[in-house]
Write an enzyme that holds these catalytic residues in place. Sequence first.
Site, PDB file in Angstrom:
ATOM      1  CG  HIS A 260     -34.192  -2.935  22.317  1.00 60.22           C
ATOM      2  ND1 HIS A 260     -33.032  -2.401  22.737  1.00 60.22           N
ATOM      3  CD2 HIS A 260     -33.889  -4.322  22.094  1.00 60.22           C
ATOM      4  CE1 HIS A 260     -31.869  -3.288  22.159  1.00 60.22           C
ATOM      5  NE2 HIS A 260     -32.252  -4.419  21.759  1.00 60.22           N
TER       6      HIS A 260
ATOM      7  CG  ASP B 114     -32.220 -10.305  23.847  1.00 59.87           C
ATOM      8  OD1 ASP B 114     -31.343  -9.876  24.080  1.00 59.87           O
ATOM      9  OD2 ASP B 114     -32.824 -10.866  23.082  1.00 59.87           O
TER      10      ASP B 114
ATOM     11  CE  LYS C  47     -33.594  -1.040  15.651  1.00 61.19           C
ATOM     12  NZ  LYS C  47     -33.263  -1.847  14.580  1.00 61.19           N
TER      13      LYS C  47
ATOM     14  CE  LYS D 205     -33.944 -13.701  20.101  1.00 56.45           C
ATOM     15  NZ  LYS D 205     -33.505 -12.498  19.268  1.00 56.45           N
TER      16      LYS D 205
HETATM   17  C1  BG6 Z   1     -30.733  -7.423  20.301  1.00 58.64           C
HETATM   18  C2  BG6 Z   1     -31.130  -8.517  21.240  1.00 58.64           C
HETATM   19  O1  BG6 Z   1     -30.622  -6.312  21.475  1.00 58.64           O
HETATM   20  O2  BG6 Z   1     -31.817  -7.255  19.483  1.00 58.64           O
HETATM   21  C3  BG6 Z   1     -31.248  -9.781  19.765  1.00 58.64           C
HETATM   22  O3  BG6 Z   1     -30.135  -9.137  21.876  1.00 58.64           O
HETATM   23  C4  BG6 Z   1     -32.336  -9.181  18.753  1.00 58.64           C
HETATM   24  O4  BG6 Z   1     -31.983 -10.805  20.644  1.00 58.64           O
HETATM   25  C5  BG6 Z   1     -31.670  -7.893  18.286  1.00 58.64           C
HETATM   26  O5  BG6 Z   1     -32.405 -10.331  17.994  1.00 58.64           O
HETATM   27  C6  BG6 Z   1     -32.987  -7.492  17.476  1.00 58.64           C
HETATM   28  O6  BG6 Z   1     -32.216  -6.102  16.716  1.00 58.64           O
HETATM   29  P1  BG6 Z   1     -32.740  -5.401  15.662  1.00 58.64           P
HETATM   30  O7  BG6 Z   1     -32.444  -4.202  15.165  1.00 58.64           O
HETATM   31  O8  BG6 Z   1     -32.555  -6.380  14.398  1.00 58.64           O
HETATM   32  O9  BG6 Z   1     -34.517  -5.448  15.855  1.00 58.64           O
END
Ligand code: BG6
Length: 512
Positions: A266, A261, A208, A364
């Site tokens: 991230h 996840d 990003k 979520k």
């Molecule tokens: C993914 C996860 O890595 O990232 C998902 O597995 C999540 O659960 C997604 O929804 C979110 O990505 P972004 O780029 O929309 O923030």
Amino acid sequence: MAPFAGSGANPLRDPADRRLPRIAGPSGLVIFGVTGDLSRKKLMPAVYDLANRGLLPPGFSLVGFARREWQHEDFAAEVHDAVKEHARTPFREEVWQQLIQGMRFVQGTFDDDDAFERLRGTIEELDKAQGTGGNFAFYLSVPPRSFPVVIQQLKKHGLADQSSGSWRRAVIEKPFGHDLKSAEELNKVVHEVFAPDQVFRIDHYLGKETVQNILALRFANTMFEPIWNRSFVDHIQITMAEDIGIGGRAGYYDGIGAARDVIQNHLLQLMALMAMEEPASFDADALAAEKTKVLGAVRLPKDLGLATVRGQYAAGWQGGEKAVGYLQEEGIDAKSKTDTYAAIKLEVDNRRWAGVPFYLRTGKRLGRRVTEIAVVFQRAPHSPFDHTATEELGKNAIVIRVQPDEGVTVRFGSKVPGTSMEIRDVSMDFAYGESFTESSPEAYERLILDVLLGDSNLFPRTEEVELSWQILDPIEQYWDKNGKPAQYQSGTWGPVEADEMLERDGRSWRRP
Ligand code: BG6
């Protein structure tokens, strides 16, 4: 063969941008798991967007591998629909017509030797017809349990072999393991077949723009770095909130949960970029070395009951619509203890950060979709103003808005116009949309291009992945043994326990 219609005088390029575009050399991409959601929503559109921007070589080829009984044309039709629906850049027939020349489909299962032989034949055919030069990246967009068999098959059928002077690369989607032990096992399997510089582990957050901008903000300027430490910073909050539920991903998500996840990859990567020292250069080794040092210095508080919270969404309202609870989602066991929300407190044990908490949270079905990093500063050590003058003044903050509404906000106190001295928070904003004319590429565009270029800056290394599991494992083990996730109503900001966690420290979560 003519270059892609997008190259040369590219209408999608900002005329003020004088940098030479990074264009991939002769190559192709094979996607395993091509019928999956990720492939349709992100990978296929990203390939098209790259072609449209003129960043792919003329004969670029895209090979789908899946069980589905498709002919090449059926695969091309799928890609077409995915591109029409999800691509970032406008659809241009001439770009599409060129891309379609290199599209092939190989039908088979992962344990099917004949299918892998057909794949080998397809690659040889493309080398001749499209001039791909034997250079292929294999994208494993498959469940982790299938990684080993696909990797082994690539080896067995000579597909990982670079001896002819061409390159072969493996791109591996997360989740990379389920815990430290499984990640180590996976790493072993992968490195028996591929050398470290052939392996690209995807963490799409690193692709990003706003995430890469963390490094620019910190190290290309002089005014931030002097205050980026324990003498000035009170704490750092990293939030990745989503308004969506698990959608059709029950099979993947249940048993994994929010911390595995999202935090393991991230959020810990974001933390590492915020906390690391300046690398000697911007090359992959130097960057990885600094991130690794930070991840290795992370310390969890002793009492994990006080320093972590997990939650699970209950029914509620989201965007004016009724939302079901996690346990009522299709495919979820009614007794599931999977976390859909996780908040943790960490410290980084080094001279720069000792005593500064890093709070990481994700969930979520929260209030809205937002990812941001807030560096919250200490209050001024002394105030010459009356207590009443600064009553409404919060702490100074620098907020990196990762998405949506990408940019950076600086919050500080200012005198309210009038006859008395009253000081309140105001903010100063940088917004990408206002400062730049070109829209930001999708993370997957950047990352796929980097794979084709062999540039591994934005891909976490083995050590980073393993250290991240080392941080998360004790938390997951603690949760396994202790209780259940706290319930929170869909559309809210998570369980009250998470608010209490910060209140105990005399702090509060931002309400983005
Ligand atoms: C993914 C996860 O890595 O990232 C998902 O597995 C999540 O659960 C997604 O929804 C979110 O990505 P972004 O780029 O929309 O923030």
